[in-house]
Design a protein around this motif. Structure first.
Motif, PDB file in Angstrom:
ATOM      1  N   ASP A  35      -5.513  -3.053   2.681  1.00  0.00           N
ATOM      2  CA  ASP A  35      -6.213  -4.194   3.266  1.00  0.00           C
ATOM      3  C   ASP A  35      -7.427  -4.585   2.430  1.00  0.00           C
ATOM      4  O   ASP A  35      -7.684  -5.771   2.212  1.00  0.00           O
ATOM      5  N   VAL A  36      -8.175  -3.599   1.963  1.00  0.00           N
ATOM      6  CA  VAL A  36      -9.335  -3.887   1.113  1.00  0.00           C
ATOM      7  C   VAL A  36      -8.886  -4.665  -0.119  1.00  0.00           C
ATOM      8  O   VAL A  36      -9.451  -5.716  -0.454  1.00  0.00           O
ATOM      9  N   PHE A  37      -7.850  -4.184  -0.785  1.00  0.00           N
ATOM     10  CA  PHE A  37      -7.366  -4.859  -1.992  1.00  0.00           C
ATOM     11  C   PHE A  37      -6.784  -6.225  -1.654  1.00  0.00           C
ATOM     12  O   PHE A  37      -6.914  -7.176  -2.439  1.00  0.00           O
ATOM     13  N   SER A  38      -6.168  -6.350  -0.480  1.00  0.00           N
ATOM     14  CA  SER A  38      -5.621  -7.648  -0.052  1.00  0.00           C
ATOM     15  C   SER A  38      -6.708  -8.716  -0.003  1.00  0.00           C
ATOM     16  O   SER A  38      -6.455  -9.884  -0.321  1.00  0.00           O
ATOM     17  N   PHE A  39      -7.914  -8.328   0.392  1.00  0.00           N
ATOM     18  CA  PHE A  39      -8.995  -9.305   0.443  1.00  0.00           C
ATOM     19  C   PHE A  39      -9.370  -9.792  -0.955  1.00  0.00           C
ATOM     20  O   PHE A  39      -9.731 -10.958  -1.137  1.00  0.00           O
ATOM     21  N   ALA A  87      -4.824 -14.190 -12.783  1.00  0.00           N
ATOM     22  CA  ALA A  87      -5.623 -13.087 -12.235  1.00  0.00           C
ATOM     23  C   ALA A  87      -5.221 -12.792 -10.794  1.00  0.00           C
ATOM     24  O   ALA A  87      -5.075 -11.623 -10.395  1.00  0.00           O
ATOM     25  N   ALA A  88      -5.013 -13.850 -10.011  1.00  0.00           N
ATOM     26  CA  ALA A  88      -4.592 -13.674  -8.615  1.00  0.00           C
ATOM     27  C   ALA A  88      -3.234 -12.985  -8.547  1.00  0.00           C
ATOM     28  O   ALA A  88      -3.011 -12.099  -7.707  1.00  0.00           O
ATOM     29  N   TYR A  89      -2.337 -13.347  -9.455  1.00  0.00           N
ATOM     30  CA  TYR A  89      -1.005 -12.766  -9.455  1.00  0.00           C
ATOM     31  C   TYR A  89      -1.012 -11.324  -9.936  1.00  0.00           C
ATOM     32  O   TYR A  89      -0.233 -10.500  -9.436  1.00  0.00           O
ATOM     33  N   ILE A 117      -0.415  -5.644  -8.009  1.00  0.00           N
ATOM     34  CA  ILE A 117      -0.961  -4.314  -7.690  1.00  0.00           C
ATOM     35  C   ILE A 117      -0.900  -4.084  -6.188  1.00  0.00           C
ATOM     36  O   ILE A 117      -0.471  -3.019  -5.722  1.00  0.00           O
ATOM     37  N   ASN A 118      -1.302  -5.073  -5.406  1.00  0.00           N
ATOM     38  CA  ASN A 118      -1.298  -4.946  -3.952  1.00  0.00           C
ATOM     39  C   ASN A 118       0.121  -4.782  -3.416  1.00  0.00           C
ATOM     40  O   ASN A 118       0.370  -3.964  -2.509  1.00  0.00           O
ATOM     41  N   ALA A 119       1.064  -5.527  -3.979  1.00  0.00           N
ATOM     42  CA  ALA A 119       2.465  -5.390  -3.560  1.00  0.00           C
ATOM     43  C   ALA A 119       2.962  -3.980  -3.852  1.00  0.00           C
ATOM     44  O   ALA A 119       3.667  -3.378  -3.027  1.00  0.00           O
TER      45      ALA A 119
END
Length: 162
Positions: free
Chosen positions: A102-106, A135-137, A142-144
């Motif tokens: 969740d932290v990384f999702s933000f 950068a967003a991707y 990483i989040n995925a």
């Protein structure tokens, strides 16, 4: 007070028995199961379009639309994921089992939102916007991977007798 997840051979499982039952019973698990691969497909298409624009300078409109769609799907999966966490863990975000995801999702959401802000509220160049998308991707990838690792862990936990 939250029941502690089961421990097998010194390893703690991802879900308590009650959380696993809520996870398996809620429609939000199916919603997440549909949206996650959909988002990944949208991501792959958009990566190709963004990369095409950066490599050859063509297809800016298609790349832009794809990033906007990807961002919309990201917002949708974040909202429905928060609802899923509330049903399963009793809180909308930052449940211990998914805290770092969740932290990384933000961060991922912040980068996607920066792109949208840049697109509609600034005079940033097309190239700048596309590099923000890159950068967003990268952050999304990483989040995925974090979530795929958790899914694998949950499947392995399900194989261990409780």
């Amino acid at each position: 007070m939250r029941e502690q997840p089961a421990s097998h051979s010194g390893k703690t499982t991802l879900y308590t028995a009650a959380e696993r039952a809520r996870r398996d019973a809620t429609k939000w698990t199916l919603v997440q199961g549909i949206l996650a691969p959909l988002q990944f497909v949208v991501f792959l298409v958009s990566v190709a379009l963004v990369w095409r624009y950066l490599a050859v300078g063509e297809g800016y409109a298609a790349a832009t639309v794809s990033v906007v769609i990807k961002t919309g799907v990201l917002y949708l999966i974040m909202v429905t994921g928060a609802i899923w966490e509330k049903v399963v863990f009793g809180q909308y975000l930052f449940a211990p089992a998914f805290f770092w995801e969740d932290v990384f999702s933000f961060g991922v959401i912040a980068l996607h939102t920066l792109y949208i802000y840049g697109l509609f509220a600034t005079g940033w160049s097309a190239e700048t916007l596309m590099w923000i998308a890159v950068a967003a991707y990268a952050a999304y990838a990483i989040n995925a991977a974090q979530f795929v690792w958790k899914l694998r862990r949950a499947r392995l936990d399900a194989q261990v007798p409780v």
